[in-house]
Structure formats: C-alpha cells, structure tokens
Design an enzyme around this catalytic site. Structure first.
Site, PDB file in Angstrom:
ATOM      1  N   GLY A  88       6.010  -7.860   1.849  1.00  0.00           N
ATOM      2  CA  GLY A  88       5.720  -8.787   0.762  1.00  0.00           C
ATOM      3  C   GLY A  88       6.966  -9.182   0.005  1.00  0.00           C
ATOM      4  O   GLY A  88       7.167 -10.353  -0.339  1.00  0.00           O
ATOM      5  N   GLY A 114       0.833  -7.568  -3.260  1.00  0.00           N
ATOM      6  CA  GLY A 114       1.578  -6.424  -2.752  1.00  0.00           C
ATOM      7  C   GLY A 114       2.995  -6.782  -2.355  1.00  0.00           C
ATOM      8  O   GLY A 114       3.379  -6.603  -1.196  1.00  0.00           O
ATOM      9  N   TYR A 116      -7.784   2.065   9.152  1.00  0.00           N
ATOM     10  CA  TYR A 116      -6.760   1.045   8.899  1.00  0.00           C
ATOM     11  C   TYR A 116      -6.876  -0.086   9.916  1.00  0.00           C
ATOM     12  O   TYR A 116      -6.866  -1.266   9.549  1.00  0.00           O
ATOM     13  CB  TYR A 116      -5.371   1.682   8.983  1.00  0.00           C
ATOM     14  CG  TYR A 116      -4.238   0.684   8.943  1.00  0.00           C
ATOM     15  CD1 TYR A 116      -3.851   0.085   7.748  1.00  0.00           C
ATOM     16  CD2 TYR A 116      -3.538   0.346  10.109  1.00  0.00           C
ATOM     17  CE1 TYR A 116      -2.803  -0.829   7.712  1.00  0.00           C
ATOM     18  CE2 TYR A 116      -2.490  -0.564  10.080  1.00  0.00           C
ATOM     19  CZ  TYR A 116      -2.130  -1.153   8.885  1.00  0.00           C
ATOM     20  OH  TYR A 116      -1.107  -2.061   8.847  1.00  0.00           O
ATOM     21  N   THR A 121       6.163  -6.072  -4.209  1.00  0.00           N
ATOM     22  CA  THR A 121       7.310  -5.455  -4.881  1.00  0.00           C
ATOM     23  C   THR A 121       8.198  -4.698  -3.903  1.00  0.00           C
ATOM     24  O   THR A 121       9.276  -4.230  -4.280  1.00  0.00           O
ATOM     25  CB  THR A 121       6.853  -4.491  -5.995  1.00  0.00           C
ATOM     26  OG1 THR A 121       5.979  -3.508  -5.431  1.00  0.00           O
ATOM     27  CG2 THR A 121       6.147  -5.254  -7.109  1.00  0.00           C
ATOM     28  N   GLY A 127       8.818  -3.920   0.770  1.00  0.00           N
ATOM     29  CA  GLY A 127       8.394  -4.121   2.146  1.00  0.00           C
ATOM     30  C   GLY A 127       8.276  -5.564   2.568  1.00  0.00           C
ATOM     31  O   GLY A 127       9.075  -6.431   2.189  1.00  0.00           O
TER      32      GLY A 127
END
Length: 263
Positions: free
Chosen positions: A20, A14, A154, A16, A18
């Site tokens: 990451g 993950g 979450y 691409t 934020g």
C-alpha cells in the site's frame, strides 16, 4: 511515460507500509493526490513524513481507521473527499493449521480482508459511476488461486476479492470506470520481512539465507526465484489506475513472479 494522473485523487486502504505504501509513493510521483490509511494516527504520521521526504511536492494526507471496527470504517468513509481511484489493499494474514482456526478467527479475517473492500466500494463506486470516470483496484494474491494449506482462511479471503471485483466490473458497461484485480506473488512486505527475521533468528540463519530457503521450499515454481518487491506490485497497480489502462476492465492481472502454473 506520463500516466496522466495529475488531476486524480486516490484512497488506499492499509497504506502506511508494504504494498500500500509503495502504491502511494508511485501515485504521488505521478502527480496524483493520495489519501493513505493506517490503524492509528501515529502510523499515518510516520508514513506521511517519509512520503513528504521522498517526494517533496506530494499532496498527501491520511485518515486513521481500523478495518475490524465498523464505527471507525463508517467515520473514514464520511471523512473522504471525492475519490477517483480506490485501491482495496488492506489485509492481514497468519500461518495456522485449519483445525486450529476458530469461528471468531474466520470471521475476523473476513471482516478485515473482504468486508473492507465491500464497504469502501459500496460507498465510492456509485459516485464514480455518476461522474463517468473511476478506478477500483483489488489487491488479491496468488494464494486466492493456489490456496496455502497453512493459510486456508487467508486464501479464502483473496478468492473472495476476485469474485467481488469480477461482479463489480460487469456494472461498468459503456462507462470510463474500470474494476480490476492484481494477483500478487510472494512479496517482501513489512509483515513478511518481520516474520522472516524472527524465523531466521530462531534458526540462527541470516535473513538472506532464510529468504532463499523459503523460496526454494515453498515457492518452487517461482520463475523469479526471489521475493517480489512491493514496488514491483505498485508499478502494475499505478498503471491500472491510469487513464492509459482504459481498455483493461474486469481483469485479473498477475504480478506473481511466475509462481502460478496455470494459463
């Protein structure tokens, strides 16, 4: 400071955008080779182009995989080269009342946020142990400790990551493999920015006004009194992945801006 990462290869799920993406950029700036991941090739190509513009000498590539699709996850694992650093970052979130979360939604968020890290760690951690060096890092959240009432599903997944990380770290005795977690606080990632923008438009406020209201109303204990930048999470992540962090193992490291009031 030289973090001694020039010879290391990292995979970030993950990544691409934020947090990451910010971690990928920081690792590349330290000379590491990085493999990024996104749900589709178009997202990867956009991220690769940006990273190569920002860091011309970057050794970076990408593998597409949607972590809700087990076949794609298995194909990704098969395609990975030797990895020294695994960063379990991929995750999704949504605001939803507990009584409205269906069984399918519980299972879906668990599949992406938790099983992604289990499958990647199960594949890569034993190879690190065989080589005698490695780093596994779980990007959790303060929401895994202080569970949000409107995102209980979450919060549950972020608590689960802490359990997995803690258990894995106990398998690393007398090695140079470490397993740690980061408890991130309210971070202005791309997903959060999009949500804030939509709410601001609906309430006819500027994004800055909306950000201030959110912090004041939902994160009153924040010592920063602002959202955390993804790069601030990345700074800690890259250090923990370096040889310099050799004595930090089995740790839950807080980058929460002081939101949590526990010791």
């Amino acid at each position: 400071m030289d973090l001694q990462l020039q010879s290391k290869t990292a995979f970030i799920s993950g990544s691409t955008q934020g947090i990451g993406y910010a971690i990928a950029r920081q690792l590349l700036s330290e000379g590491a080779t990085v493999i990024i991941n996104g749900r589709n090739q178009a997202k990867i190509e956009d991220a690769l182009q940006k990273l190569r513009q920002e860091i011309p000498q970057a050794e970076v590539s990408g593998i597409a995989a949607d972590f809700s699709n087990i076949e794609q996850v298995n194909a990704l694992i098969d395609a990975l080269p030797q990895v020294d650093i695994l960063i379990n970052n991929v995750g999704v979130f949504e605001l939803k009342a507990f009584t409205e979360i269906t069984d399918e939604q519980w299972l879906s968020i668990f599949e992406i946020n938790v099983m992604s890290s289990i499958r990647l760690s199960r594949a890569l951690f034993p190879k690190m142990m065989e080589r005698g060096w490695g780093r596994v890092l779980f990007i959790s959240s303060e929401s895994g400790v202080n569970i949000p009432e409107n995102m209980i599903h979450y919060g549950m997944t972020k608590t689960a990551l802490l359990s997995i990380s803690n258990g894995l770290s106990k398998l690393t005795k007398n090695t140079q493999v470490t397993v740690n977690s980061i408890l991130g606080g309210p971070t202005y990632s791309d997903g959060v920015a999009e949500a804030v923008s939509q709410i601001a438009q609906a309430q006819q406020l500027s994004e800055e006004q909306m950000k201030e209201l959110i912090i004041q109303n939902t994160n009153q204990t924040s010592l920063l009194q602002r959202f955390i930048a993804p790069s601030e999470i990345a700074n800690m992540a890259v250090y923990l992945c370096s040889p310099l962090a050799s004595a930090t193992n089995g740790a839950i490291t807080r980058v929460d801006g002081g939101v949590l009031t526990t010791l």
